[in-house]
Design a protein around this motif. Structure first.
Motif, PDB file in Angstrom:
ATOM      1  N   VAL A 197      -4.909  10.125  -1.811  1.00 37.40           N
ATOM      2  CA  VAL A 197      -4.333   8.939  -2.011  1.00 37.40           C
ATOM      3  C   VAL A 197      -5.516   7.935  -1.825  1.00 37.40           C
ATOM      4  O   VAL A 197      -5.559   6.838  -2.407  1.00 37.40           O
ATOM      5  N   SER A 198      -6.396   8.463  -1.107  1.00 36.82           N
ATOM      6  CA  SER A 198      -7.378   7.727  -0.515  1.00 36.82           C
ATOM      7  C   SER A 198      -8.309   7.219  -1.905  1.00 36.82           C
ATOM      8  O   SER A 198      -9.265   6.276  -1.696  1.00 36.82           O
ATOM      9  N   ILE A 199      -8.427   8.227  -2.826  1.00 44.40           N
ATOM     10  CA  ILE A 199      -9.140   7.867  -3.855  1.00 44.40           C
ATOM     11  C   ILE A 199      -8.964   6.524  -4.672  1.00 44.40           C
ATOM     12  O   ILE A 199      -9.728   5.597  -4.880  1.00 44.40           O
ATOM     13  N   PRO A 200      -7.648   6.336  -5.015  1.00 43.36           N
ATOM     14  CA  PRO A 200      -7.257   5.260  -5.764  1.00 43.36           C
ATOM     15  C   PRO A 200      -7.221   3.991  -4.780  1.00 43.36           C
ATOM     16  O   PRO A 200      -7.380   2.707  -5.210  1.00 43.36           O
ATOM     17  N   VAL A 201      -6.783   4.193  -3.522  1.00 39.52           N
ATOM     18  CA  VAL A 201      -6.557   3.355  -2.508  1.00 39.52           C
ATOM     19  C   VAL A 201      -7.724   2.643  -1.869  1.00 39.52           C
ATOM     20  O   VAL A 201      -7.897   1.519  -1.538  1.00 39.52           O
ATOM     21  N   VAL A 202      -8.843   3.643  -1.457  1.00 36.81           N
ATOM     22  CA  VAL A 202      -9.961   3.081  -0.889  1.00 36.81           C
ATOM     23  C   VAL A 202     -11.347   3.011  -1.770  1.00 36.81           C
ATOM     24  O   VAL A 202     -12.162   1.954  -2.056  1.00 36.81           O
ATOM     25  N   ILE A 203     -11.547   4.297  -2.380  1.00 37.74           N
ATOM     26  CA  ILE A 203     -12.828   4.527  -3.321  1.00 37.74           C
ATOM     27  C   ILE A 203     -12.781   3.675  -4.517  1.00 37.74           C
ATOM     28  O   ILE A 203     -14.078   2.800  -4.599  1.00 37.74           O
ATOM     29  N   MET A 204     -11.700   3.515  -5.258  1.00 39.50           N
ATOM     30  CA  MET A 204     -11.953   2.867  -6.362  1.00 39.50           C
ATOM     31  C   MET A 204     -12.022   1.370  -6.122  1.00 39.50           C
ATOM     32  O   MET A 204     -12.945   0.438  -6.808  1.00 39.50           O
ATOM     33  N   PRO A 205     -11.217   0.821  -5.074  1.00 49.12           N
ATOM     34  CA  PRO A 205     -11.496  -0.878  -4.860  1.00 49.12           C
ATOM     35  C   PRO A 205     -12.595  -1.116  -4.365  1.00 49.12           C
ATOM     36  O   PRO A 205     -13.270  -2.201  -4.895  1.00 49.12           O
TER      37      PRO A 205
END
Length: 310
Positions: A197-205
């Motif tokens: 979930v951290s990929i779209p939630v944290v990394i992408m933003p």
């Protein structure tokens, strides 16, 4: 094995004088946060000059700030008065769910705001056709929908873990890390889900924000006059300050190792993004923004005229 039906939140342990002082301080901060953000929402909704995408997103950020701090502070005040308080299993995970939703929404809305500034500065001729009112509403709806959906995935999984006595959470709200530490079952699956979930939630933003401001800075540096560069940068400086503070506080709690820190230090760091950022956002956007300051003066002038009339 005895399963727990409630948790005991310790909050900030200390003498009665210290807890009363914190209660008064946090109550003042909470009232200032709600009033300040409500004022921003009112100004944006009632002032025609502020009916632009940037201020629409700022008002949505204020809505999120109010909801975030309201999810945490009222129960925290009760905990301070009672030197700890119990919270039921369902209420604990409800608080966790909405807390995570509001945190993720702020990550997404700050990303959308950075894209808005990118289009305004780097592609101004097409700004009106790209950032239409319909597109802005769709951006906000998408941010809320994705936040509610993504958080539901791992909050439901976390709630299925076994929690055994002692059912004590050394925190002032039901946060993700203390709950995992209290679990007596294998938490690997939950940690893997959070990682995905951290990929779209944290990394992408973060990638989008960095890319947007890289292009913004390059565009600003190409402006020949220093006054032009300063004027252009001033339109996005407030947002850049808010983004920096928000992500710094989040990273200080969830990314930087905290094993060597005391529990009270971790709680203070958690206070930064649950209370500090919501209370300073209205000040940053108002004190550094001429349009909002003008709208604020007109707002109080109208209020004074109504009082005089009465």
């Amino acid at each position: 094995m005895t399963m727990v039906t409630e948790f005991l939140l310790l909050g900030f342990q200390g003498g009665q004088i210290l807890r009363i002082f914190m209660f008064c301080l946090l109550l003042v901060v909470y009232c200032e946060t709600v009033c300040g953000n409500l004022l921003i929402i009112t100004l944006v909704s009632t002032t025609r000059n502020l009916h632009t995408p940037m201020y629409f997103f700022i008002s949505q950020l204020s809505v999120s700030d109010i909801l975030l701090i309201t999810d945490i502070v009222p129960n925290l005040l009760y905990i301070l008065l009672n030197n700890g308080a119990s919270i039921s299993f369902n209420n604990c995970f409800t608080q966790l769910y909405f807390f995570c939703v509001f945190v993720l929404f702020e990550c997404f809305i700050l990303t959308v705001m950075s894209y808005d500034r990118y289009v305004a500065i780097c592609n101004p001729l097409h700004y009106s056709s790209i950032m239409t009112s319909g597109h802005c509403v769709k951006f906000i709806c998408l941010c809320w929908a994705v936040s509610f959906a993504l958080v539901l995935i791992y909050v439901v999984t976390t709630s299925t873990l076994r929690f055994c006595k002692p059912n004590i959470l050394d925190h002032f709200f039901c946060d993700y890390i203390p709950l995992l530490e209290n679990s007596c079952s294998d938490t690997l699956i939950v940690k893997i889900e959070v990682g995905f979930v951290s990929i779209p939630v944290v990394i992408m933003p973060i990638i989008i924000i960095i890319a947007s401001y890289t292009n913004i800075i390059v565009t600003i540096l190409r402006i020949p006059s220093s006054s032009g560069r300063q004027k252009t940068f001033s339109t996005c400086s407030s947002h850049l300050i808010v983004v920096s503070i928000y992500y710094w506080t989040l990273f200080s709690v969830y990314v930087v190792p905290t094993k060597g820190l005391s529990s009270n230090t971790n709680k203070v760091l958690s206070l930064l993004y649950t209370m500090f950022t919501p209370v300073i956002n209205p000040f940053i956007y108002s004190l550094r923004n001429k349009d909002i300051m003008k709208a604020l003066k007109l707002f109080f002038l109208r209020g004074n005229k109504m009082i005089d009339f009465d």
